[in-house]
Design a protein around this motif. Structure first.
Motif, PDB file in Angstrom:
ATOM      1  N   ILE A  76      -4.562   7.675  -2.029  1.00  0.00           N
ATOM      2  CA  ILE A  76      -3.352   7.750  -2.847  1.00  0.00           C
ATOM      3  C   ILE A  76      -2.150   7.610  -1.934  1.00  0.00           C
ATOM      4  N   TYR A  77      -1.272   6.676  -2.259  1.00  0.00           N
ATOM      5  CA  TYR A  77      -0.016   6.523  -1.516  1.00  0.00           C
ATOM      6  C   TYR A  77       1.110   7.185  -2.305  1.00  0.00           C
ATOM      7  N   LEU A  78       1.868   8.031  -1.628  1.00  0.00           N
ATOM      8  CA  LEU A  78       3.053   8.645  -2.218  1.00  0.00           C
ATOM      9  C   LEU A  78       4.265   8.078  -1.479  1.00  0.00           C
ATOM     10  N   LEU A  79       4.969   7.166  -2.135  1.00  0.00           N
ATOM     11  CA  LEU A  79       6.109   6.485  -1.520  1.00  0.00           C
ATOM     12  C   LEU A  79       7.407   7.102  -2.021  1.00  0.00           C
ATOM     13  N   CYS A  80       8.357   7.303  -1.138  1.00  0.00           N
ATOM     14  CA  CYS A  80       9.642   7.894  -1.512  1.00  0.00           C
ATOM     15  C   CYS A  80      10.752   6.889  -1.238  1.00  0.00           C
TER      16      CYS A  80
ATOM     17  N   LYS B 286       4.919  -4.450  -9.514  1.00  0.00           N
ATOM     18  CA  LYS B 286       3.579  -4.971  -9.255  1.00  0.00           C
ATOM     19  C   LYS B 286       2.803  -4.102  -8.270  1.00  0.00           C
ATOM     20  N   ILE B 287       3.512  -3.223  -7.571  1.00  0.00           N
ATOM     21  CA  ILE B 287       2.882  -2.426  -6.520  1.00  0.00           C
ATOM     22  C   ILE B 287       2.816  -0.943  -6.895  1.00  0.00           C
ATOM     23  N   ILE B 288       3.908  -0.415  -7.443  1.00  0.00           N
ATOM     24  CA  ILE B 288       3.967   1.008  -7.802  1.00  0.00           C
ATOM     25  C   ILE B 288       3.284   1.198  -9.152  1.00  0.00           C
ATOM     26  N   GLN B 289       2.171   1.900  -9.159  1.00  0.00           N
ATOM     27  CA  GLN B 289       1.428   2.089 -10.408  1.00  0.00           C
ATOM     28  C   GLN B 289       1.981   3.219 -11.260  1.00  0.00           C
TER      29      GLN B 289
ATOM     30  N   VAL C 280       1.576   9.734   2.783  1.00  0.00           N
ATOM     31  CA  VAL C 280       2.979   9.939   2.422  1.00  0.00           C
ATOM     32  C   VAL C 280       3.855   9.024   3.288  1.00  0.00           C
ATOM     33  N   ILE C 281       4.642   8.178   2.623  1.00  0.00           N
ATOM     34  CA  ILE C 281       5.553   7.277   3.326  1.00  0.00           C
ATOM     35  C   ILE C 281       6.943   7.518   2.764  1.00  0.00           C
ATOM     36  N   ASP C 282       7.799   8.144   3.567  1.00  0.00           N
ATOM     37  CA  ASP C 282       9.132   8.551   3.116  1.00  0.00           C
ATOM     38  C   ASP C 282      10.182   7.551   3.581  1.00  0.00           C
ATOM     39  N   ASP C 283      11.298   7.513   2.857  1.00  0.00           N
ATOM     40  CA  ASP C 283      12.486   6.757   3.268  1.00  0.00           C
ATOM     41  C   ASP C 283      12.221   5.269   3.469  1.00  0.00           C
ATOM     42  N   LEU C 284      11.517   4.662   2.534  1.00  0.00           N
ATOM     43  CA  LEU C 284      11.333   3.204   2.605  1.00  0.00           C
ATOM     44  C   LEU C 284      12.666   2.475   2.571  1.00  0.00           C
ATOM     45  N   ASP C 285      13.666   3.080   1.943  1.00  0.00           N
ATOM     46  CA  ASP C 285      14.959   2.411   1.813  1.00  0.00           C
ATOM     47  C   ASP C 285      15.784   2.485   3.095  1.00  0.00           C
ATOM     48  N   ARG C 286      15.257   3.088   4.155  1.00  0.00           N
ATOM     49  CA  ARG C 286      15.953   3.087   5.442  1.00  0.00           C
ATOM     50  C   ARG C 286      15.670   1.820   6.255  1.00  0.00           C
ATOM     51  N   LEU C 287      14.680   1.060   5.835  1.00  0.00           N
ATOM     52  CA  LEU C 287      14.256  -0.097   6.611  1.00  0.00           C
ATOM     53  C   LEU C 287      15.226  -1.263   6.444  1.00  0.00           C
ATOM     54  N   THR C 288      15.096  -2.251   7.314  1.00  0.00           N
ATOM     55  CA  THR C 288      15.831  -3.495   7.149  1.00  0.00           C
ATOM     56  C   THR C 288      15.176  -4.280   6.017  1.00  0.00           C
ATOM     57  N   PRO C 289      15.864  -5.284   5.445  1.00  0.00           N
ATOM     58  CA  PRO C 289      15.241  -6.081   4.373  1.00  0.00           C
ATOM     59  C   PRO C 289      13.884  -6.661   4.764  1.00  0.00           C
ATOM     60  N   THR C 290      13.774  -7.212   5.975  1.00  0.00           N
ATOM     61  CA  THR C 290      12.502  -7.795   6.409  1.00  0.00           C
ATOM     62  C   THR C 290      11.417  -6.731   6.522  1.00  0.00           C
ATOM     63  N   GLU C 291      11.757  -5.592   7.137  1.00  0.00           N
ATOM     64  CA  GLU C 291      10.779  -4.519   7.305  1.00  0.00           C
ATOM     65  C   GLU C 291      10.352  -3.946   5.962  1.00  0.00           C
ATOM     66  N   ALA C 292      11.297  -3.819   5.027  1.00  0.00           N
ATOM     67  CA  ALA C 292      10.964  -3.276   3.710  1.00  0.00           C
ATOM     68  C   ALA C 292       9.948  -4.157   2.997  1.00  0.00           C
TER      69      ALA C 292
ATOM     70  N   ASP D 279     -10.161   4.007  -7.311  1.00  0.00           N
ATOM     71  CA  ASP D 279      -9.869   2.602  -7.033  1.00  0.00           C
ATOM     72  C   ASP D 279      -8.582   2.445  -6.220  1.00  0.00           C
ATOM     73  N   GLY D 280      -8.068   3.552  -5.678  1.00  0.00           N
ATOM     74  CA  GLY D 280      -6.797   3.512  -4.966  1.00  0.00           C
ATOM     75  C   GLY D 280      -5.649   3.642  -5.947  1.00  0.00           C
ATOM     76  N   PHE D 281      -4.546   4.258  -5.522  1.00  0.00           N
ATOM     77  CA  PHE D 281      -3.429   4.466  -6.440  1.00  0.00           C
ATOM     78  C   PHE D 281      -2.140   4.607  -5.646  1.00  0.00           C
ATOM     79  N   VAL D 282      -1.047   4.086  -6.216  1.00  0.00           N
ATOM     80  CA  VAL D 282       0.265   4.139  -5.561  1.00  0.00           C
ATOM     81  C   VAL D 282       1.254   4.840  -6.490  1.00  0.00           C
ATOM     82  N   ILE D 283       1.792   5.967  -6.015  1.00  0.00           N
ATOM     83  CA  ILE D 283       2.794   6.730  -6.753  1.00  0.00           C
ATOM     84  C   ILE D 283       4.139   6.555  -6.060  1.00  0.00           C
ATOM     85  N   GLY D 284       5.179   6.329  -6.825  1.00  0.00           N
ATOM     86  CA  GLY D 284       6.518   6.223  -6.271  1.00  0.00           C
ATOM     87  C   GLY D 284       7.357   7.420  -6.670  1.00  0.00           C
ATOM     88  N   LEU D 285       7.884   8.151  -5.697  1.00  0.00           N
ATOM     89  CA  LEU D 285       8.820   9.240  -5.972  1.00  0.00           C
ATOM     90  C   LEU D 285      10.220   8.660  -5.823  1.00  0.00           C
TER      91      LEU D 285
END
Length: 421
Positions: free
Chosen positions: A287-291, A315-318, A258-270, A37-43
């Motif tokens: 499966i999304y692996l977010l870092c 609400k997003i990171i399962q 795999v989506i790395d370095d989400l915290d490098r974005l600007t507030p709007t982009e994040a 059913d799709g899944f989101v993992i946060g590292l």
């Protein structure tokens, strides 16, 4: 260089002992039943704590796990594969060049493979191990159970570009592996998305199911031609359903994004990226692996939306997975490993002084692997120009002060005559 800021990708370079953690994460992804059913993992880990290195090790173990299954005869262990990979590393530049040059690998295998492997490996035994690794690697890459897609959101400045780029990368990376039906389903979503982009740059709203809720009330002019394009053909929801059906038919195969370095974005982009993932998080067998650094990312979300960023992420990171904590001993071990490369012949007296330097100065500033890399790189540059005229331990301490206490460092420079008699 081991002390560069690039992530490690081999267990032999794992000074911090995170290989077991990465192996457990790889097995969790590989065996994740709820991914249907799709899944989101946060590292989750602090900035500079080594998330990218853990990701690289995880993907390595994910591939090696498939290679173990791919050999129905001998079923090599993970340890066996690591030994094979050490031999294969000698010939890997040759195979990488073939693939990068889009050359005929099958033709090369028929005519040159054995001689090239033997020349690179130096012995028949090593060449045989390298060949076995190459065989299993090729078998898994041609028919993978886990298709890995890397996406770098900071390369795309707007949410329309983010949505289009993510869908395009997914379609490109997995379309050929999964067949024409899946590729066409992705293409349908992308085509429908592209039609909406000229309206208000609100592709994220479209892809997350917002449809055209407030777009026609915007101040943008909509030509008759564009309006016909947007109102003709299948709805976005129908093409999304078609994509879901195609992905659901994959069975045990999965797509790992795999989506790395989400915290490098600007507030709007994040916010746009996380919102996009919220809308795409229900794609079957994806499966999304977010870092990310949770504190930094939550702050970015709060800055943009004026709401609790931690609650928004929940609400997003399962399944959030936190990096193993680091203590001073871990950082000391990492620093020592790098220093052995650039100070290999320290006298016992200098070794004692280095220990005092750690206790009195260095440990107060070095908290993450990135801190260590930053200091080692700075020391390497300074030592190249001043090494013949300075004491190595003093120079290491001075570089630490220069990086972390620039006002003190400037005072020392300006008052050097008072300090050196």
């Amino acid at each position: 260089m081991r002390h560069s800021d690039r992530p490690i990708s081999h267990p032999d370079d794992d000074v911090l002992g995170r290989s077991d953690f990465a192996l457990a994460l790889a097995r969790s992804i590989d065996q994740l039943g709820v991914a249907k059913d799709g899944f989101v993992i946060g590292l989750v880990g602090a900035w500079g704590a080594g998330k990218s290195s853990v990701v690289e090790l995880t993907l390595r173990y994910l591939k090696h796990g498939e290679m173990v299954r791919a050999d129905g005869y001998s079923e090599p262990s993970l340890q066996d594969l690591e030994e094979m990979s050490r031999r294969f590393a000698r010939v890997e530049p040759v195979t990488d060049a073939l693939i990068a040059g889009n050359l005929d690998v099958d033709l090369w295998e028929r005519n040159h493979r054995d001689s090239e492997f033997l020349k690179a490996c130096g012995s028949t035994e090593d060449a045989s191990l390298a060949l076995e690794y190459w065989r299993l690697k090729r078998k898994v890459e041609n028919d993978p159970r886990n298709i890995v897609v890397r996406f770098s959101p900071w390369l795309f400045p707007g949410k329309a570009e983010l949505a289009s780029a993510l869908i395009s990368d997914l379609a490109r990376a997995i379309g050929q592996k999964l067949g024409a039906e899946v590729q066409e389903a992705f293409a349908s979503v992308l085509s429908r998305l592209a039609q909406a982009v000229p309206l208000a740059g609100a592709a994220t709203d479209v892809i997350t199911g917002g449809a055209f809720g407030g777009l026609f009330a915007s101040t943008f002019d909509v030509s008759d031609k564009l309006a016909k394009r947007l109102t003709a053909g299948p709805t976005l929801e129908s093409v999304r359903d078609r994509l879901r059906q195609a992905l659901r038919a994959l069975g045990t195969r999965k797509v790992v994004v795999v989506i790395d370095d989400l915290d490098r974005l600007t507030p709007t982009e994040a916010v746009e990226m996380v919102s996009l993932l919220k809308g795409l998080g229900d794609l079957p067998n994806v499966i999304y692996l977010l870092c990310y650094d949770e504190e930094r990312l939550a702050k970015l979300i709060k800055t943009n939306l004026r709401l609790d960023g931690h609650e928004f992420l929940q609400k997003i990171i399962q399944y959030p997975v936190h990096l193993p904590p680091l203590d001073a001993t871990d950082i000391s071990r990492l620093l020592d490993s790098d220093l052995q490369e650039i100070m290999p012949t320290l006298r016992p007296e200098d070794q004692r002084r280095l220990s005092y330097a750690w206790l009195l100065v260095l440990r107060h500033y070095l908290r993450t692997p990135r801190d260590v890399r930053r200091l080692i790189n700075a020391y390497s540059v300074a030592s190249a120009g001043l090494g013949d005229h300075t004491d190595p331990i003093d120079l290491l301490v001075l570089e630490t002060i220069r990086i972390y206490e620039p006002s003190i460092y400037n005072w020392v420079r300006q008052n050097l005559e008072q300090l050196v008699m």
